[in-house]
Enzyme design. Structure first.
Site, PDB file in Angstrom:
ATOM      1  N   LYS A  38       0.998  -1.272   0.129  1.00 19.59           N
ATOM      2  CA  LYS A  38       0.042  -0.013  -0.032  1.00 19.59           C
ATOM      3  C   LYS A  38       0.653   1.135   0.098  1.00 19.59           C
ATOM      4  O   LYS A  38       2.014   1.137   0.075  1.00 19.59           O
ATOM      5  CB  LYS A  38      -0.798  -0.212   1.199  1.00 19.59           C
ATOM      6  CG  LYS A  38      -0.105   0.008   2.476  1.00 19.59           C
ATOM      7  CD  LYS A  38      -1.093   0.078   3.785  1.00 19.59           C
ATOM      8  CE  LYS A  38      -0.495   0.132   5.009  1.00 19.59           C
ATOM      9  NZ  LYS A  38      -1.316  -0.140   6.058  1.00 19.59           N
ATOM     10  N   ARG A 136      -9.789  -0.131  15.349  1.00 25.22           N
ATOM     11  CA  ARG A 136      -9.761   0.703  14.035  1.00 25.22           C
ATOM     12  C   ARG A 136     -10.977  -0.101  13.261  1.00 25.22           C
ATOM     13  O   ARG A 136     -12.193   0.269  13.353  1.00 25.22           O
ATOM     14  CB  ARG A 136      -8.705   0.705  13.292  1.00 25.22           C
ATOM     15  CG  ARG A 136      -7.465   1.406  13.887  1.00 25.22           C
ATOM     16  CD  ARG A 136      -6.508   1.540  13.017  1.00 25.22           C
ATOM     17  NE  ARG A 136      -5.783   0.515  12.262  1.00 25.22           N
ATOM     18  CZ  ARG A 136      -4.610   0.458  11.386  1.00 25.22           C
ATOM     19  NH1 ARG A 136      -4.066   1.327  11.591  1.00 25.22           N
ATOM     20  NH2 ARG A 136      -4.393  -0.640  10.682  1.00 25.22           N
ATOM     21  N   TYR A 264      13.580  31.719   5.223  1.00 24.57           N
ATOM     22  CA  TYR A 264      12.274  32.432   5.709  1.00 24.57           C
ATOM     23  C   TYR A 264      12.363  32.780   7.239  1.00 24.57           C
ATOM     24  O   TYR A 264      12.770  32.032   8.106  1.00 24.57           O
ATOM     25  CB  TYR A 264      11.103  31.677   5.530  1.00 24.57           C
ATOM     26  CG  TYR A 264      10.672  31.535   3.834  1.00 24.57           C
ATOM     27  CD1 TYR A 264      10.503  32.736   3.256  1.00 24.57           C
ATOM     28  CD2 TYR A 264      10.610  30.395   3.157  1.00 24.57           C
ATOM     29  CE1 TYR A 264      10.226  32.858   1.857  1.00 24.57           C
ATOM     30  CE2 TYR A 264      10.211  30.373   1.934  1.00 24.57           C
ATOM     31  CZ  TYR A 264      10.371  31.424   1.101  1.00 24.57           C
ATOM     32  OH  TYR A 264       9.801  31.517  -0.086  1.00 24.57           O
ATOM     33  N   MET A 313       9.576  25.033   0.626  1.00 24.11           N
ATOM     34  CA  MET A 313       8.643  24.106  -0.181  1.00 24.11           C
ATOM     35  C   MET A 313       9.608  23.471  -1.134  1.00 24.11           C
ATOM     36  O   MET A 313       9.326  22.292  -1.171  1.00 24.11           O
ATOM     37  CB  MET A 313       7.716  25.055  -1.267  1.00 24.11           C
ATOM     38  CG  MET A 313       6.503  24.420  -1.684  1.00 24.11           C
ATOM     39  SD  MET A 313       5.508  25.165  -2.682  1.00 24.11           S
ATOM     40  CE  MET A 313       4.529  25.882  -1.205  1.00 24.11           C
TER      41      MET A 313
END
Length: 369
Positions: A38, A136, A264, A313
């Site tokens: 998966k 779950r 940043y 990013m």
């Protein structure tokens, strides 16, 4: 081996084969092996991984969602594929592509029976999920009579396996809880088996279950993270080999004087004359902001370079003041000299999140066995 020219995730099929053989060596020969592929095979490439595992002799595959199974079918995977979390709207597609659904609730069971009967299916394989404490998905013990009544009332389905999922098989402090799960699974499974009149495959062991609770292998085990090189145990990890190595390059070097700031919000301030390298990889590629501010680092020409400032990013900046390097040189983010577990833990997370988070825009490169 040619050096990276861009951000690339190398997928080493030799390491995959090594891990598969190691895990199988822990099992009796008659125990079947389900390979979990998966989430793009834990962040790598599900088709490439499944094709190799099919070649190696795995017995079953497991995916999370139907589209993952369809992709495997469209690329030559012929072995049975369990869909762990099917949704109602996918049931006709499941049958169309010969996928096998996890049946985890009464509503799911009734709906799938209805569709299977409409399509005049006979003995279509399904898997019954039991809840033994993870809480779950799955049936609780009081629901088993209803499960049997619904299945025995139709000829459209046949139970291929009964299974559950261990909650803390890697944690020895939770051994009592894990043994309780295994015991409850045994009782619930045999309650169904005795009524069905035939014995489906039984499986509860995940990778840590295979390693720590081999007597609970029953007739099949499921392994995901172990196939990709992670044992959830510092004593086991040395016997496994990470399948993925994430590499990038130096785009630019910059000399900075004391007092300059980087990135940043100016969160990194240069305290002495320094050399900074900019790398073309960032949080849009899966190297999240948690790794910035010198929490984690990369390897440049065999030497550690901390990530400074905030992760951007598309870019990270690293300190290479004391490293002999140049623009275009290869950088190893994880794999090779830095185990992915160490990189993940430096950022305060786990290997699962790190490796499954590497985005698809990072080029995949297959290294054959």
């Amino acid at each position: 081996m040619p050096k990276a020219k861009e951000s690339v995730l190398e997928i080493n099929l030799g390491n995959l084969a090594h891990n598969y053989r190691y895990l199988r060596s822990k099992l009796d020969k008659e125990v079947k092996f389900m390979s979990v592929v998966k989430a793009h095979a834990y962040g790598s490439d599900s088709v490439v991984i499944a094709q190799k595992l099919q070649e190696l002799g795995t017995d079953y595959f497991a995916v999370a969602y139907v589209e993952e199974g369809v992709r495997l079918r469209e690329n030559g995977i012929t072995l049975p594929i369990l869909v762990l979390h099917p949704q109602f709207h996918n049931f006709e597609e499941i049958i169309e592509h010969c996928l096998e659904p996890n049946i985890y609730s009464e509503k799911i069971l009734r709906t799938f029976i209805e569709i299977a009967e409409k399509q005049k299916q006979k003995n279509y394989p399904v898997h019954i999920k039991l809840n033994t404490g993870l809480n779950r998905l799955g049936f609780d013990q009081p629901e088993l009579d209803t499960v049997f009544e619904l299945i025995s009332g139709t000829g459209s389905l046949k139970v291929a396996s009964i299974f559950s999922h261990l909650a803390a098989s890697e944690d020895w402090k939770e051994r009592e809880f894990t043994l309780g799960q295994i015991d409850l699974f045994r009782k619930m499974a045999w309650q169904l088996v005795e009524n069905l009149g035939y014995e489906p495959l039984l499986h509860i062991c995940n990778t840590s279950g295979v390693i720590n609770y081999p007597k609970a292998a029953f007739t099949m085990v499921r392994s995901g993270i172990g196939l990709y090189g992670y044992g959830n145990d510092e004593n086991v990890d040395p016997y496994l080999k990470p399948v993925g190595t994430l590499k990038t390059i130096i785009s630019q070097k910059r000399n900075l004087e004391k007092g300059a700031t980087v990135g940043y919000n100016r969160v990194f301030k240069v305290e002495k004359p320094s050399v900074i390298a900019t790398l073309p990889i960032g949080h849009a590629d899966g190297i999240n902001r948690i790794y910035g501010k010198q929490k984690a680092g990369v390897f440049v020409n065999g030497k550690y370079a901390p990530i400074i400032g905030n992760v951007c990013m598309d870019i990270i900046m690293v300190d290479v003041t004391d490293i002999d390097c140049d623009e275009g040189d290869e950088v190893i983010v994880f794999g090779g000299p830095q185990h992915p577990v160490d990189f993940a833990e430096a950022g305060g997370t786990i290997s699962y999140e790190l490796i499954t988070g590497i985005q698809r825009r990072v080029t995949r490169k297959v290294i054959p066995e």
